[in-house]
Design a protein around this motif. Sequence first.
Motif, PDB file in Angstrom:
ATOM      1  N   PHE A  33       0.530  -1.690  -0.732  1.00  0.00           N
ATOM      2  CA  PHE A  33       1.284  -2.146  -1.901  1.00  0.00           C
ATOM      3  C   PHE A  33       0.588  -3.285  -2.620  1.00  0.00           C
ATOM      4  O   PHE A  33       0.744  -3.457  -3.830  1.00  0.00           O
ATOM      5  N   PHE A  34      -0.210  -4.066  -1.886  1.00  0.00           N
ATOM      6  CA  PHE A  34      -0.886  -5.210  -2.497  1.00  0.00           C
ATOM      7  C   PHE A  34      -2.020  -4.786  -3.430  1.00  0.00           C
ATOM      8  O   PHE A  34      -2.619  -5.636  -4.090  1.00  0.00           O
TER       9      PHE A  34
ATOM     10  N   ARG B 212      13.440  -2.598  -9.529  1.00  0.00           N
ATOM     11  CA  ARG B 212      13.678  -1.236  -9.052  1.00  0.00           C
ATOM     12  C   ARG B 212      12.417  -0.380  -9.167  1.00  0.00           C
ATOM     13  O   ARG B 212      12.142   0.472  -8.313  1.00  0.00           O
ATOM     14  N   LEU B 213      11.643  -0.615 -10.213  1.00  0.00           N
ATOM     15  CA  LEU B 213      10.392   0.124 -10.360  1.00  0.00           C
ATOM     16  C   LEU B 213       9.401  -0.254  -9.258  1.00  0.00           C
ATOM     17  O   LEU B 213       8.753   0.617  -8.654  1.00  0.00           O
TER      18      LEU B 213
ATOM     19  N   ARG C 104       8.041   1.945  -1.802  1.00  0.00           N
ATOM     20  CA  ARG C 104       8.475   3.008  -0.886  1.00  0.00           C
ATOM     21  C   ARG C 104       7.487   4.170  -0.859  1.00  0.00           C
ATOM     22  O   ARG C 104       7.383   4.876   0.150  1.00  0.00           O
ATOM     23  N   ASN C 105       6.769   4.371  -1.947  1.00  0.00           N
ATOM     24  CA  ASN C 105       5.741   5.406  -1.938  1.00  0.00           C
ATOM     25  C   ASN C 105       4.603   5.056  -0.993  1.00  0.00           C
ATOM     26  O   ASN C 105       3.976   5.953  -0.412  1.00  0.00           O
ATOM     27  N   SER C 106       4.337   3.771  -0.844  1.00  0.00           N
ATOM     28  CA  SER C 106       3.249   3.346   0.036  1.00  0.00           C
ATOM     29  C   SER C 106       3.731   3.013   1.442  1.00  0.00           C
ATOM     30  O   SER C 106       2.938   2.968   2.374  1.00  0.00           O
ATOM     31  N   ASP C 107       5.040   2.765   1.619  1.00  0.00           N
ATOM     32  CA  ASP C 107       5.576   2.425   2.937  1.00  0.00           C
ATOM     33  C   ASP C 107       7.040   2.855   2.977  1.00  0.00           C
ATOM     34  O   ASP C 107       7.935   2.123   2.556  1.00  0.00           O
TER      35      ASP C 107
END
Length: 336
Positions: A65-66, A114-115, A121-124
């Motif tokens: 995510f980073f 929210r975005l 959540r796509n990455s984890d």
Amino acid sequence: MKRLWAMVQARLLEVVRDRSALAWNLLFAPLLVVGMAVVFSGAPPPLFKVGVLGDAPDTPQTHPFFATEGTRFHREASLDEAMVKLQRQRIDLLLDPSSQPLRYWINTDSEKGRLLQSLLRNSDADAEAQPVSGASIRYSDWLVPGLLGLNIMFSSLFAIGHVIVRYRKSGYLKRLNGTPLRAVEFISAQMIACLLLIVGIAAGMYAATDLFLHLRMEGSYLNLLLVAVLGSMSMIAMSLLVSARISSEELSGGLLNLLSWPMVVLSGVFFSLDGAPAVVQAAAQAFPLTHMLEAARAVMLDGAGLADIAQSLAALAAMTAVFLAIGAGFFRWSQD
């Protein structure tokens, strides 16, 4: 006390009789406040801000995510401070990378939050959400304290600094030195007169601006008044560093600008310093305008009490004492 009050009256009458300068002070700042509020009251630029508890990662390999583009990650000193920023939507997401699985806080009222949550959540998929809520603050609510503080700063610096230099150059101070008036009485009278004028004008501008923009005010007006008084005193005292000995109006103007413009840039007048480099945030703490704006916004936007802004008030009081001591110690009546 009679000599002190006589000098206060003389300075107030001098300002009132200079109608062009008085009109400029009364009209310029309100027009600037309304104009800037109208221009910048739209949607903020599309830049995500994510707070990270603990040390912000230096490389994106720490967690996928980073590596999210267009996102600024910065370290948050404490969970409590970060939660206030998240509730006010000053940051869009808060992460705790030390937890397993990854834990994050999201403001459910924030579209940008929210975005970011969907990207996270796509990455984890195992990341755990901690929802909070809170409405965003209008840019005008953020901007108005900065512009009022800016007006106080320029008025405080030039109302004392430039005027005392002019008095010295014209020989007015030399004539006063031939009277029983002492230096401490003269300096105190100038500070009292300028304090009454500056705080009075600032209060009037706040009331006029609030009439049109309906500013957010969560705290006490008395606390806000105390912040304005201490902030004005600290910057009036700062002007004595320049006006104590100088007799050249050109040099004093240059030095006063040298003092004022770093505060304009670094004290958070137009934008928040959240996420700025640590050295920039540390340098900002050396300016009285920074402490005044932090305390004023805490009172207006967060409903802070005296205990919450005690550190900023103490810093302003300490700066006032130091600047007064140095200015009074180096003060001279004439150019000789």
